[in-house]
Design a protein around this motif. Structure first.
Motif, short mmCIF file in Angstrom:
data_model
loop_
_atom_site.label_atom_id
_atom_site.label_comp_id
_atom_site.label_asym_id
_atom_site.label_seq_id
_atom_site.Cartn_x
_atom_site.Cartn_y
_atom_site.Cartn_z
N GLY A 360 15.13 -91.21 -28.21
CA GLY A 360 13.68 -91.21 -28.19
C GLY A 360 13.05 -91.73 -29.47
O GLY A 360 13.67 -92.44 -30.26
N ASP A 361 11.79 -91.32 -29.69
CA ASP A 361 10.98 -91.82 -30.80
C ASP A 361 10.38 -90.67 -31.60
O ASP A 361 10.15 -89.58 -31.08
CB ASP A 361 9.84 -92.70 -30.27
N THR A 362 10.09 -90.96 -32.87
CA THR A 362 9.43 -90.00 -33.74
C THR A 362 8.49 -90.74 -34.67
O THR A 362 8.36 -91.97 -34.58
CB THR A 362 10.47 -89.19 -34.55
N LEU A 363 7.80 -90.02 -35.56
CA LEU A 363 6.91 -90.64 -36.54
C LEU A 363 7.66 -90.89 -37.84
O LEU A 363 8.42 -90.04 -38.30
CB LEU A 363 5.70 -89.75 -36.83
N SER A 364 7.41 -92.04 -38.44
CA SER A 364 7.98 -92.33 -39.75
C SER A 364 7.15 -91.64 -40.82
O SER A 364 6.07 -91.10 -40.55
CB SER A 364 7.99 -93.84 -40.00
N SER A 365 7.62 -91.67 -42.06
CA SER A 365 6.89 -91.04 -43.16
C SER A 365 5.56 -91.73 -43.44
O SER A 365 4.68 -91.16 -44.07
CB SER A 365 7.75 -91.06 -44.44
N THR A 366 5.40 -92.98 -42.95
CA THR A 366 4.13 -93.69 -43.11
C THR A 366 3.22 -93.52 -41.91
O THR A 366 2.14 -94.09 -41.85
CB THR A 366 4.37 -95.19 -43.35
N GLY A 367 3.67 -92.74 -40.92
CA GLY A 367 2.82 -92.42 -39.77
C GLY A 367 3.02 -93.30 -38.57
O GLY A 367 2.40 -93.07 -37.53
N GLY A 368 3.87 -94.32 -38.64
CA GLY A 368 4.11 -95.19 -37.50
C GLY A 368 5.20 -94.65 -36.60
O GLY A 368 6.04 -93.85 -37.01
N VAL A 369 5.20 -95.11 -35.34
CA VAL A 369 6.23 -94.70 -34.39
C VAL A 369 7.51 -95.48 -34.66
O VAL A 369 7.49 -96.69 -34.85
CB VAL A 369 5.77 -94.93 -32.95
N GLN A 370 8.65 -94.79 -34.69
CA GLN A 370 9.95 -95.43 -34.90
C GLN A 370 11.00 -94.76 -34.03
O GLN A 370 10.82 -93.61 -33.60
CB GLN A 370 10.37 -95.36 -36.36
N ALA A 371 12.08 -95.46 -33.77
CA ALA A 371 13.17 -94.87 -33.01
C ALA A 371 13.80 -93.73 -33.79
O ALA A 371 14.00 -93.83 -35.00
CB ALA A 371 14.22 -95.94 -32.70
N ALA A 372 14.08 -92.63 -33.12
CA ALA A 372 14.72 -91.49 -33.77
C ALA A 372 16.13 -91.86 -34.19
O ALA A 372 16.88 -92.50 -33.44
CB ALA A 372 14.75 -90.29 -32.84
N THR A 373 16.51 -91.49 -35.39
CA THR A 373 17.86 -91.72 -35.89
C THR A 373 18.52 -90.38 -36.21
O THR A 373 17.85 -89.40 -36.52
CB THR A 373 17.85 -92.59 -37.15
N ALA A 374 19.85 -90.35 -36.13
CA ALA A 374 20.58 -89.12 -36.44
C ALA A 374 20.37 -88.74 -37.89
O ALA A 374 20.35 -89.59 -38.78
CB ALA A 374 22.06 -89.31 -36.15
N SER A 375 20.19 -87.45 -38.14
CA SER A 375 19.93 -86.97 -39.50
C SER A 375 20.51 -85.57 -39.64
O SER A 375 19.79 -84.57 -39.53
CB SER A 375 18.43 -86.97 -39.78
N ILE A 376 21.80 -85.49 -39.90
CA ILE A 376 22.43 -84.20 -40.16
C ILE A 376 21.83 -83.61 -41.43
O ILE A 376 21.64 -84.30 -42.42
CB ILE A 376 23.95 -84.37 -40.29
N ASN A 377 21.53 -82.34 -41.39
CA ASN A 377 20.80 -81.70 -42.49
C ASN A 377 21.52 -81.83 -43.83
O ASN A 377 22.72 -81.60 -43.94
CB ASN A 377 20.59 -80.21 -42.18
N GLY A 378 20.75 -82.21 -44.86
CA GLY A 378 21.25 -82.19 -46.22
C GLY A 378 22.03 -83.39 -46.66
O GLY A 378 22.47 -83.45 -47.81
N ILE A 379 22.25 -84.39 -45.78
CA ILE A 379 22.99 -85.59 -46.16
C ILE A 379 22.14 -86.83 -45.87
O ILE A 379 21.13 -86.75 -45.19
CB ILE A 379 24.36 -85.69 -45.46
N THR A 380 22.56 -87.98 -46.39
CA THR A 380 21.83 -89.22 -46.19
C THR A 380 21.74 -89.53 -44.70
O THR A 380 22.76 -89.55 -44.00
CB THR A 380 22.52 -90.39 -46.91
N PRO A 381 20.53 -89.78 -44.16
CA PRO A 381 20.38 -90.03 -42.72
C PRO A 381 21.11 -91.30 -42.27
O PRO A 381 21.35 -92.21 -43.05
CB PRO A 381 18.86 -90.18 -42.55
N SER A 382 21.41 -91.32 -40.98
CA SER A 382 22.04 -92.48 -40.37
C SER A 382 21.00 -93.59 -40.15
O SER A 382 19.79 -93.34 -40.15
CB SER A 382 22.66 -92.08 -39.04
N GLN A 383 21.48 -94.81 -39.95
CA GLN A 383 20.59 -95.90 -39.58
C GLN A 383 20.59 -96.15 -38.08
O GLN A 383 19.89 -97.04 -37.61
CB GLN A 383 20.99 -97.19 -40.31
N ASN A 384 21.35 -95.37 -37.33
CA ASN A 384 21.31 -95.50 -35.88
C ASN A 384 21.27 -94.12 -35.24
O ASN A 384 20.98 -93.13 -35.91
CB ASN A 384 22.49 -96.34 -35.38
N GLN A 385 21.61 -94.04 -33.98
CA GLN A 385 21.45 -92.79 -33.24
C GLN A 385 22.57 -91.78 -33.47
O GLN A 385 22.45 -90.63 -33.05
CB GLN A 385 21.37 -93.10 -31.74
#
Length: 398
Positions: A360-385
């Protein structure tokens, strides 16, 4: 001369009694390990990191018996990184906890930097606070079950234990002249622990959490027209892509509940949280100004004590993101497994693996809509799903 010696002996005896009624304990945890991250900004990453299963720390706690069942208490506790010796929590000397208070048969009142009621009563029931560590916490620790954010300037009440039932609450003053609600935080919670059954509920409400001095950013924030830009000291600025685009809200609210039941060597548990970001655009610019967004999270976890020294665990977590006009809701599926072997009462070695898949989709830090990417807590986020991280570590308590 004889009278003087008697007086000194009496004073010495009195001092010995006073010392016996007071105590100060030094304690700490050192947690270190090796990690593999399959997608850290698009690349594999192999590194050492500190404080995953439990935050590495050094602390002092003390009590003084004041008589009549009344005691003075204090805790001073810092966090640190084993790999470079730096202080954690943005470089604060006592960034984990720092408080002083009074305790009696009616409960405890403490003042200082402390944990909120969601952390106290529901947090211990999620896998991130057990065998999984912060990498197994909910995506971005969006509900703060894993205690990513502490509360400053806090008055806290904790009840006595009534046959397994405890309850309490916190109130944190914002400290802003002429505005009693900015950066204000309050929470309520209750827990029940009696026999095989453990239950917990909690509520957290934080105003302007993303503002300078707010819950997400007690190091300070500079806001621009489109997004917030953290200063070097702003260690708590939201970096998780799961909800960075919603941190401009005027109100951050969490309703959480959890439970666990032990039968024999096995324990099964579950948690639920509802997270609401109210009135977006209150602390920095958002194209969704005035709107609100709601996330929901559910976790199932299981652990089994194979032997007194060997524990295994597994967990599944699902996060359903906020509704965004013209976009599909973000979803995060996360699984975790772990093995913990105790070499002694104070030292254990462990292995933890966490996999996350985003949709799905979420909001970026600048407020725009972007594709949701995997983000395991506390580590550098992924660039894909997708993202997978594994850790082998050692923990020593002293």
């Amino acid at each position: 001369m004889k009278k003087s010696l008697l007086a000194l002996a009496a004073l010495g005896a009195f001092a010995g009694v006073a010392h016996a009624q007071s105590s100060v304990t030094l304690y700490g945890i050192i947690d270190e390990g090796f990690n593999i991250n399959t997608n850290a900004g698009g690349s594999h990453l192999y590194n050492l990191s500190s404080g995953v299963l439990q935050g590495s720390r050094f602390g002092m706690r003390g009590t003084e018996d004041l008589g009549g069942g009344l005691k003075a208490i204090f805790v001073l506790e810092n966090g640190f990184d084993v790999n470079n010796g730096k202080l954690g929590q943005g470089g604060l000397m006592f960034g984990r906890q720092a408080y002083v208070g009074l305790s009696s048969q009616f409960g405890t009142v403490a003042l200082g930097r402390q944990y909120d009621s969601v952390v106290d009563y529901v947090g211990p029931l999620e896998v991130g606070d057990q065998w999984g560590g912060y990498i197994a916490a909910h995506p971005g620790d969006i509900d703060n079950f894993n205690n990513t954010y502490r509360t400053n300037n806090t008055v806290k009440y904790t009840s006595a234990n009534y046959n397994g039932l405890t309850f309490g609450g916190t109130y944190s003053l914002g400290g802003i002249a002429g505005n009693v609600t900015q950066n204000q935080i309050w929470s309520l919670g209750a827990g029940y622990n009696n026999g095989p059954l453990v239950l917990g509920v909690g509520y957290l409400n934080a105003r302007t959490a993303g503002a300078s001095g707010g819950l997400f950013n007690d190091g300070g924030t500079i806001a621009t027209n489109t997004a917030k830009t953290a200063t070097a000291a702003a260690s708590y600025a939201v970096t998780s892509p799961v909800y960075a685009g919603f941190a401009s809200a005027n109100t951050y609210q969490v309703i959480g509940a959890g439970g666990a039941y032990t039968f024999g060597a096995a324990t099964i548990g579950a948690t639920y949280s509802n997270i609401r970001f109210g009135n977006l655009g209150a602390t920095f610019a958002s194209p969704y100004k005035g709107q609100s967004a709601t996330f929901n999270n559910g976790e199932l976890n299981f652990k089994y004590q194979l032997t007194p020294a060997l524990l295994i665990g597994a967990a599944y977590d699902y996060t359903r993101g906020a509704d965004i006009a013209g976009a599909s809701r973000a979803q995060y599926h996360q699984g975790a497994i772990g093995v913990d072997y105790f070499l002694s009462k104070r030292t254990d070695v462990y292995v933890t693996g966490v996999y996350q898949h985003a949709l799905g989709d979420t909001l970026s830090s600048t407020g725009g809509v972007q594709a949701a990417t995997a983000s395991i807590n506390g580590i550098t986020p992924s660039q894909n799903q997708n993202q997978l991280t594994a850790r082998i570590g050692i923990r020593h308590k002293f």
